[in-house]
Write a protein that holds these residues in place. Structure first.
Motif, PDB file in Angstrom:
ATOM      1  N   ARG A 255       0.838  -1.206   0.000  1.00 49.94           N
ATOM      2  CA  ARG A 255       0.000   0.000   0.000  1.00 49.94           C
ATOM      3  C   ARG A 255       0.873   1.257   0.000  1.00 49.94           C
ATOM      4  O   ARG A 255       0.594   2.226  -0.708  1.00 49.94           O
ATOM      5  CB  ARG A 255      -0.908   0.008   1.230  1.00 49.94           C
ATOM      6  N   ALA A 256       1.941   1.231   0.827  1.00 51.84           N
ATOM      7  CA  ALA A 256       2.811   2.406   0.894  1.00 51.84           C
ATOM      8  C   ALA A 256       3.587   2.607  -0.411  1.00 51.84           C
ATOM      9  O   ALA A 256       3.834   3.749  -0.832  1.00 51.84           O
ATOM     10  CB  ALA A 256       3.784   2.258   2.068  1.00 51.84           C
ATOM     11  N   HIS A 257       3.955   1.521  -1.077  1.00 55.16           N
ATOM     12  CA  HIS A 257       4.791   1.609  -2.279  1.00 55.16           C
ATOM     13  C   HIS A 257       3.975   1.919  -3.525  1.00 55.16           C
ATOM     14  O   HIS A 257       4.378   2.756  -4.348  1.00 55.16           O
ATOM     15  CB  HIS A 257       5.546   0.293  -2.465  1.00 55.16           C
ATOM     16  N   PRO A 262      -7.580   1.100  -4.430  1.00 53.28           N
ATOM     17  CA  PRO A 262      -8.242   1.830  -5.532  1.00 53.28           C
ATOM     18  C   PRO A 262      -7.281   2.425  -6.548  1.00 53.28           C
ATOM     19  O   PRO A 262      -7.675   2.727  -7.675  1.00 53.28           O
ATOM     20  CB  PRO A 262      -9.011   2.941  -4.796  1.00 53.28           C
ATOM     21  N   HIS A 263      -5.997   2.591  -6.196  1.00 56.96           N
ATOM     22  CA  HIS A 263      -5.019   3.157  -7.126  1.00 56.96           C
ATOM     23  C   HIS A 263      -4.408   2.106  -8.048  1.00 56.96           C
ATOM     24  O   HIS A 263      -3.639   2.467  -8.945  1.00 56.96           O
ATOM     25  CB  HIS A 263      -3.900   3.850  -6.340  1.00 56.96           C
ATOM     26  N   THR A 267      -8.906  -4.625 -10.492  1.00 58.80           N
ATOM     27  CA  THR A 267      -9.777  -4.757  -9.324  1.00 58.80           C
ATOM     28  C   THR A 267      -9.704  -6.152  -8.702  1.00 58.80           C
ATOM     29  O   THR A 267     -10.334  -6.383  -7.675  1.00 58.80           O
ATOM     30  CB  THR A 267     -11.236  -4.464  -9.719  1.00 58.80           C
ATOM     31  N   ARG A 268      -8.951  -7.051  -9.313  1.00 63.09           N
ATOM     32  CA  ARG A 268      -8.846  -8.402  -8.767  1.00 63.09           C
ATOM     33  C   ARG A 268      -7.975  -8.404  -7.511  1.00 63.09           C
ATOM     34  O   ARG A 268      -7.163  -7.498  -7.306  1.00 63.09           O
ATOM     35  CB  ARG A 268      -8.247  -9.356  -9.802  1.00 63.09           C
ATOM     36  N   PRO A 269      -8.093  -9.446  -6.670  1.00 67.08           N
ATOM     37  CA  PRO A 269      -7.232  -9.536  -5.480  1.00 67.08           C
ATOM     38  C   PRO A 269      -5.763  -9.713  -5.865  1.00 67.08           C
ATOM     39  O   PRO A 269      -5.431 -10.117  -6.987  1.00 67.08           O
ATOM     40  CB  PRO A 269      -7.753 -10.784  -4.744  1.00 67.08           C
ATOM     41  N   VAL A 302      -7.525  -2.614   3.531  1.00 68.48           N
ATOM     42  CA  VAL A 302      -7.696  -2.331   4.961  1.00 68.48           C
ATOM     43  C   VAL A 302      -6.654  -1.300   5.378  1.00 68.48           C
ATOM     44  O   VAL A 302      -5.444  -1.521   5.208  1.00 68.48           O
ATOM     45  CB  VAL A 302      -7.558  -3.624   5.807  1.00 68.48           C
ATOM     46  N   ASP A 303      -7.112  -0.182   5.953  1.00 71.83           N
ATOM     47  CA  ASP A 303      -6.201   0.907   6.306  1.00 71.83           C
ATOM     48  C   ASP A 303      -5.422   0.630   7.581  1.00 71.83           C
ATOM     49  O   ASP A 303      -4.210   0.874   7.647  1.00 71.83           O
ATOM     50  CB  ASP A 303      -6.991   2.219   6.493  1.00 71.83           C
TER      51      ASP A 303
END
Length: 439
Positions: A255-257, A262-263, A267-269, A302-303
């Motif tokens: 997520r950080a990288h 959403p970015h 949309t797949r896992p 998840v944030d």
């Protein structure tokens, strides 16, 4: 002429044909003066000579070529250029061609450990001798040395590397062969659900194009205090397991990288492959490939990091049952496929290695002996080297011992991505530790 000949198992052959370099490694880092090469070779000869797996050489039509992923069946009814029947293509075998020779395999490294990992990860070991090497690696600025075992994954998995390095320690009994664990019965519905999970298509890690990607390796150290503090999450429970911590930290690092889910372009896992050792307690020293991998969706949406740990816990609770399905049904089925339609193994291996099915791999190895030493030099920590996969993928390996944890990241993304992702994973651990200390 070979005096011993054995066919590869289904996991062996799948690793041979998956289109990846397939080099894995594990290093034990010690305090004290570097031993002489002859001393290390003598210990290897004493402890490993009786282990037949360490004398295995690949006898296969793929040994000198790139891994094959052709859809064409391997049959004996192929016409040669002159119209005659071509000889049947040879099947892959393990052979033993010569006596065990430590001098061929135990070598002095020219580089420090990080440089050695970067040097070996992207290319297979040379053909000829059995595909493993043990390097005596000089230490860093604070001295010491390392014994770094490198092998083709087709020969040895991570648990095997750990077993072999353990066998070189002082006052450790030599490794002895043991039987395979008995298989359990599973329901047909469980087999169907696991097959559906294995064939679920996800997405690779975002990369602009395969032509712009390159391998990179990074190693980072975590203090035991940070690791223990991070493990106390989630609050009000027994605490997080190392697997839960690593997968949650990897999700946070991605997520950080790359940005939150959403970015991402799809949309797949995003799936991670989590290795699970199938050896029973009385067969834990069996060398070879005795593990499987279960695919888990990373909680990128998840944030909160503690909430991510809870999601990882729920996902990993299914691992024992799912790996049991692999052991009892899927791996025996693979052996049948290998016998009946050997050409299909390359197709299965090629598909399984695509990052759309497992964009990351997350592995935890634990060194269990708290008093390990080599000729009186005490163990400082252990460092793993996970295999390099295809563009759009990354592998994360957390190696634990009593005094430290080390994280190794191997990427096939943009240059230097491994260093950035490794720093981001360490940041996730440290953030969890700080949060726990404040409570």
């Amino acid at each position: 002429m070979a005096t011993y000949r054995m066919r590869l198992s289904f996991p062996d052959e799948a690793l041979l044909l998956n289109g990846c370099p397939g080099v894995v490694g594990m290093a034990a880092v010690f305090r004290g003066e570097e031993p002489e090469l002859r001393e290390v070779r003598a210990r290897v000869a004493e402890r490993w000579t009786a282990l037949r797996r360490m004398s295995h050489v690949l006898d296969t039509p793929y040994a000198s070529d790139a891994p094959q992923t052709s859809d064409a069946p391997d049959t004996s009814d192929v016409l040669g250029g002159d119209g005659r029947r071509a000889p049947r293509r040879r099947r892959a075998h393990w052979v033993v061609r010569e006596p065990f020779r430590p001098a061929t395999h135990v070598l002095a490294a020219r580089h420090k450990l990080d440089d050695l990992w970067a040097d070996v990860v992207a290319r297979p070991l040379p053909d000829g001798p059995p595909p493993w090497r043990l390097y005596v690696v000089p230490g860093g600025p604070d001295g010491g040395f390392a014994l770094a075992l490198v092998a083709q994954h087709v020969l040895l998995d991570g648990r095997s590397l750990e077993t072999l390095l353990h066998a070189l320690m002082d006052d450790i009994a030599p490794v002895r062969a043991t039987g395979r664990p008995p298989l359990t019965r599973v329901r047909l519905g469980a087999v169907g659900r696991e097959l559906k999970a294995l064939t679920a298509r996800g997405q690779a890690l975002p990369t602009p194009s395969p032509q712009r990607t390159s391998p990179s390796v990074a190693v980072r150290t975590l203090s035991s205090d940070t690791f223990r503090a991070a493990r106390r999450h989630p609050l009000g429970t027994r605490g997080a397991t190392p697997n839960e911590l690593l997968i949650g930290a990897v999700a946070g690092a991605l997520r950080a990288h790359f940005g939150p889910a959403p970015h991402w372009p799809g949309t797949r896992p995003v799936y991670t492959a989590v290795p699970c050792d199938l050896r029973a307690r009385d067969s834990e020293h069996v060398l070879g490939n005795g593990a499987t991998a279960v695919q888990i969706a990373l909680p990128l949406d998840v944030d909160d990091p503690v909430a991510r740990l809870r999601v990882c816990r729920t996902s990993l609770q299914t691992m024992p049952a799912r790996s049991g399905v692999h052991a009892a049904a899927l791996l025996p089925w693979g052996e049948t496929v290998k016998r009946v339609a050997p050409w299909a193994v390359a197709r299965l291996a090629d598909r399984a290695a695509r990052p759309t099915f497992a964009a990351t791999a997350t592995t935890v190895l634990k060194w269990r002996d708290t008093s390990s030493a080599f000729q009186g030099r005490r163990l400082r920590h252990v460092v793993g080297l996970p295999p390099l996969h295809r563009p759009g993928s990354a592998s994360f390996l957390l190696a634990q011992n009593n005094s430290a944890c080390t994280l190794t990241v191997v990427c096939h993304l943009l240059p230097h991505s491994a260093q950035r992702l490794a720093d981001a994973v360490v940041d996730e651990f440290e953030a969890l530790a700080r949060r726990q200390r404040k409570t």
